[in-house]
Design a protein around this motif. Structure first.
Motif, PDB file in Angstrom:
ATOM      1  N   PRO A  18       0.830  -1.214   0.000  1.00  0.00           N
ATOM      2  CA  PRO A  18       0.000   0.000   0.000  1.00  0.00           C
ATOM      3  C   PRO A  18       0.863   1.263   0.000  1.00  0.00           C
ATOM      4  CG  PRO A  18      -0.718  -1.548   1.696  1.00  0.00           C
ATOM      5  CD  PRO A  18       0.587  -2.060   1.186  1.00  0.00           C
ATOM      6  N   GLY A  19       0.332   2.330  -0.569  1.00  0.00           N
ATOM      7  CA  GLY A  19       1.032   3.604  -0.564  1.00  0.00           C
ATOM      8  C   GLY A  19       1.381   4.028   0.850  1.00  0.00           C
ATOM      9  N   GLY A  20       2.594   4.546   1.022  1.00  0.00           N
ATOM     10  CA  GLY A  20       3.059   4.921   2.343  1.00  0.00           C
ATOM     11  C   GLY A  20       3.847   3.837   3.043  1.00  0.00           C
ATOM     12  N   SER A  21       3.928   2.640   2.442  1.00  0.00           N
ATOM     13  CA  SER A  21       4.756   1.575   3.004  1.00  0.00           C
ATOM     14  C   SER A  21       6.232   1.892   2.789  1.00  0.00           C
ATOM     15  CB  SER A  21       4.433   0.229   2.340  1.00  0.00           C
ATOM     16  OG  SER A  21       3.087  -0.149   2.546  1.00  0.00           O
ATOM     17  N   GLY A  39      -1.575   2.790  10.905  1.00  0.00           N
ATOM     18  CA  GLY A  39      -2.935   2.305  11.072  1.00  0.00           C
ATOM     19  C   GLY A  39      -3.181   0.909  10.534  1.00  0.00           C
ATOM     20  N   MET A  40      -2.219   0.327   9.815  1.00  0.00           N
ATOM     21  CA  MET A  40      -2.396  -1.020   9.294  1.00  0.00           C
ATOM     22  C   MET A  40      -1.687  -2.031  10.184  1.00  0.00           C
ATOM     23  SD  MET A  40      -2.321  -0.649   5.138  1.00  0.00           S
ATOM     24  CE  MET A  40      -3.159  -2.216   4.946  1.00  0.00           C
ATOM     25  N   ASP A  41      -2.157  -3.264  10.150  1.00  0.00           N
ATOM     26  CA  ASP A  41      -1.661  -4.335  10.998  1.00  0.00           C
ATOM     27  C   ASP A  41      -1.347  -5.536  10.101  1.00  0.00           C
ATOM     28  OD1 ASP A  41      -1.567  -6.689  12.643  1.00  0.00           O
ATOM     29  OD2 ASP A  41      -2.576  -5.594  14.245  1.00  0.00           O
ATOM     30  N   PRO A  94      -6.923  -3.579   0.963  1.00  0.00           N
ATOM     31  CA  PRO A  94      -8.194  -2.860   0.811  1.00  0.00           C
ATOM     32  C   PRO A  94      -8.049  -1.679  -0.154  1.00  0.00           C
ATOM     33  CG  PRO A  94      -7.689  -3.268   3.125  1.00  0.00           C
ATOM     34  CD  PRO A  94      -6.460  -3.619   2.348  1.00  0.00           C
ATOM     35  N   THR A  95      -9.078  -1.444  -0.902  1.00  0.00           N
ATOM     36  CA  THR A  95      -9.052  -0.296  -1.815  1.00  0.00           C
ATOM     37  C   THR A  95      -9.281   0.998  -1.036  1.00  0.00           C
ATOM     38  OG1 THR A  95     -11.400  -0.584  -2.224  1.00  0.00           O
ATOM     39  CG2 THR A  95      -9.875  -1.664  -3.758  1.00  0.00           C
ATOM     40  N   VAL A 102     -12.530  -0.261   4.639  1.00  0.00           N
ATOM     41  CA  VAL A 102     -11.993  -0.418   5.987  1.00  0.00           C
ATOM     42  C   VAL A 102     -10.608  -1.062   5.903  1.00  0.00           C
ATOM     43  CG1 VAL A 102     -12.342  -1.514   8.221  1.00  0.00           C
ATOM     44  CG2 VAL A 102     -14.299  -0.657   6.934  1.00  0.00           C
ATOM     45  N   LYS A 103      -9.649  -0.471   6.593  1.00  0.00           N
ATOM     46  CA  LYS A 103      -8.293  -1.011   6.574  1.00  0.00           C
ATOM     47  C   LYS A 103      -8.213  -2.280   7.425  1.00  0.00           C
ATOM     48  CE  LYS A 103      -5.716   3.247   5.716  1.00  0.00           C
ATOM     49  NZ  LYS A 103      -4.672   4.168   6.226  1.00  0.00           N
TER      50      LYS A 103
END
Length: 401
Positions: free
Chosen positions: A316-319, A337-339, A394-395, A399-400
């Motif tokens: 995902p963008g920002g990784s 915010g991602m797990d 997720p698009t 919801v992430k």
């Protein structure tokens, strides 16, 4: 018929056994056995790169003598130890065969050192994150494990010094070259500072080097034992450079601990497989090993590059992720915010897998981290797998995980 006597409950398992966690890598291997799954989870060498003909020839040669089917000395095959010592010496670390004890994989070496050095409740330091099977080994030894964090890509040596002064640990465990799980490497200055800290605080270092010969860029770096020879115990293995099924590793000991490690080896399994040691020694001295290793390094370098090129579209963008100079792994972090653990079931539905980073931490985990191995598949298969991974997230607006 007499009434049955009252049954007494069986003793429970030891607290040390209960404290050891299962390996998510091993658990994932069971989940990813389906042939359609592309798994970047396991640190598996590529089987098509094994020098099958050379290894078969080595076994054919040594099996001409019945001696290779007999009991042997606990320290290991003399020819094999001489060859490993020679390789250390060529790399700039003078080593005698008597410094070495052959083990059933370097993992057993780590267990032997834990047996020789640790009592339940002893404190040890590890780099954070840490090789997962080492954490399991230390838990079974009953050790109290404290992580030394990184600052960016460098180990926090000031924190290592502070923790060593505060806790008087038995040792500091590190994988200094192409670390599992992060692929990081301690630079020369960092190695010098780690060695100086060990000398200042009377701290042993366990230096685990299974990936040292898998370098694709840059120059080889000196062993930590070069800077503090009396403080460093080194582990090595042929699992990544010949084949893991051989289960042959070694401990490079210091004179003060060598007798204790030898006794621990005798108690563990008497000695490592005689025939496997003899075959490995023959293979190494036959001249085939370096050519095979060159082919492995060339293939793995291409696979690493294929993974790094595909990651911008796969995560995902920002990784963020690193770009290791060797080894088997890329370490990545998902956006805020991602797990990575919570996202894995969704990823598995797309027939692709990674290992979440959380289990590699002795202390509070980084829930956003994940490990990707690039060695198992050819570049095209890596690109296919990472394309699936890119489709699994997720698009925007959903919801992430």
């Amino acid at each position: 018929m007499p009434a049955p006597e009252t049954l007494t409950a069986l003793p429970e398992r030891s607290q040390r056994a209960g404290s050891a966690k299962t390996s998510p890598v091993r658990d994932l291997l069971a989940l990813t056995r389906r042939p359609e799954v592309i798994s970047f989870a396991g640190g598996l060498p590529a089987p098509e790169l094994f020098d099958l003909d050379g290894i078969r020839e080595a076994y054919d040669q040594v099996l001409r003598s019945p001696a290779v089917l007999q009991y042997s000395t606990s320290e290991g095959d003399p020819v094999l130890r001489e060859e490993v010592a020679r390789r250390y010496s060529v790399d700039g670390l003078p080593t005698d065969a008597s410094d070495l004890i052959v083990t059933t994989g370097s993992q057993q070496g780590l267990g032997l050192l834990s047996t020789a050095l640790l009592d339940p409740g002893d404190v040890i330091l590890v780099e954070e994150p840490c090789y997962l099977a080492a954490l399991q080994t230390f838990a079974l030894a009953g050790a109290r494990v404290i992580g030394v964090p990184y600052v960016g890509d460098d180990l926090d040596i000031d924190e290592l010094e502070r923790l060593a002064a505060e806790h008087r640990p038995k040792f500091f465990y590190t994988v200094p070259t192409f670390q599992n799980p992060t692929g990081r490497t301690h630079g020369v200055v960092e190695r010098q500072r780690i060695a100086t800290a060990a000398q200042r605080h009377g701290l042993r270092i366990i230096e685990d080097e299974p990936y040292r010969e898998l370098r694709y860029d840059g120059e080889a770096l000196p062993s930590l034992a070069t800077f503090a020879p009396e403080h460093v115990l080194s582990l090595g293995s042929f699992s990544k450079v010949i084949a893991p099924g051989l289960r042959i590793g070694w401990v490079r000991t210091t004179p003060d601990i060598r007798p204790t490690v030898t006794i621990a080896k005798q108690a563990a399994d008497l000695h490592t497989s005689t025939v496997d040691q003899a075959a490995a020694a023959h293979y190494l001295t036959s001249g085939r090993a370096m050519g095979a290793l060159d082919r492995i390094r060339s293939a793995y370098s291409e696979r690493r590059d294929a993974m790094l090129a595909a990651l911008p579209e796969a995560l995902p963008g920002g990784s963020t992720w690193n770009s290791p100079d060797g080894g088997m792994f890329v370490w990545a972090r998902l956006p805020e915010g991602m797990d990575a653990t919570a996202a894995l079931p969704r990823v598995l539905q797309h027939d692709v897998a990674y290992v979440p980073g959380a289990p590699f931490f002795a202390g509070p985990p980084d829930e956003r981290a994940l490990r990707l191995s690039f060695t198992t598949y050819a570049p095209d298969r890596i690109r296919t797998g990472l394309s699936r991974l890119g489709a699994a997230w997720p698009t925007p607006g959903s919801v992430k995980a």
